[in-house]
Design an enzyme around this catalytic site. Structure first.
Site, short mmCIF file in Angstrom:
data_model
loop_
_atom_site.label_atom_id
_atom_site.label_comp_id
_atom_site.label_asym_id
_atom_site.label_seq_id
_atom_site.Cartn_x
_atom_site.Cartn_y
_atom_site.Cartn_z
N ASN A 62 0.85 -1.20 0.00
CA ASN A 62 0.00 0.00 0.00
C ASN A 62 0.88 1.24 0.00
OD1 ASN A 62 0.53 -0.88 2.75
ND2 ASN A 62 -1.02 0.53 3.50
N GLU A 64 0.33 5.26 0.58
CA GLU A 64 -0.60 6.30 1.03
C GLU A 64 -0.16 7.68 0.55
OE1 GLU A 64 -2.06 4.01 5.07
OE2 GLU A 64 -0.85 5.81 5.29
N GLU A 75 -3.12 -4.58 -3.01
CA GLU A 75 -3.67 -5.47 -4.01
C GLU A 75 -3.72 -4.80 -5.38
OE1 GLU A 75 -4.81 -4.72 -0.96
OE2 GLU A 75 -6.33 -6.16 -0.31
#
Length: 159
Positions: A62, A64, A75
């Protein structure tokens, strides 16, 4: 009126030694990717690793952003990278792991489920979704469609 029941079926391995070796290796690749996550706001690092039909593993974490909608889940990072690098390869499986796992399964968000579904349709075969929990159990969900019943897909746009 009638009631319609939707069920989720998955295989659960109580120990990694019971699970297929390829899935344990995929979880390991997701764990390695998780260490590269950029999660200063949520403090919730996640890693994902996709196994392609040619045997290649593409991972993602991930990423951010201070403007929250601009970040991406692990994903989607892995699936989009796989699609960009190997557009003609089906994705056989994707493993997802988070640093703050508990006894519950860390499940993909709705947006990731939608992208998984289209990746599955694009490849023309079901994609196993591999999850784990703190106890080390491994769950294998046999298709993205299982996680997203009554999905929205491109076929609806062509009516």
């Amino acid at each position: 009126m009638r009631e319609v029941k939707l069920e989720l079926c998955m295989q659960v391995y109580d120990h990694a030694s019971e699970a297929p070796r390829a899935y344990v290796e995929l979880l390991d690749a997701a764990r390695t990717a998780m260490k590269k996550a950029y999660a200063p706001y949520s403090q919730f690092p996640v890693g994902a690793a996709a196994l392609l039909s040619n045997g290649q593993i593409i991972s993602g974490s991930n990423q951010e952003n201070a403007s929250f909608p601009l970040g991406l889940c692990a994903e989607r990072v892995a699936l989009f990278a796989a699609g960009a690098a190997f557009p003609d390869q089906a994705i056989r499986a994707i493993a997802v792991i988070a640093a703050k796992i508990d006894e519950q399964w860390i499940s993909p968000c709705g947006a990731c489920r939608q992208v998984m579904l289209e990746s599955e349709q694009r490849g023309g075969q079901n994609m196993d979704i591999i999850l784990t929990n703190r106890s080390g159990q491994i769950a294998v969900i046999p298709s993205a469609a299982t996680l997203l019943p009554w999905c929205f897909d491109g076929h609806l746009l062509n009516r």
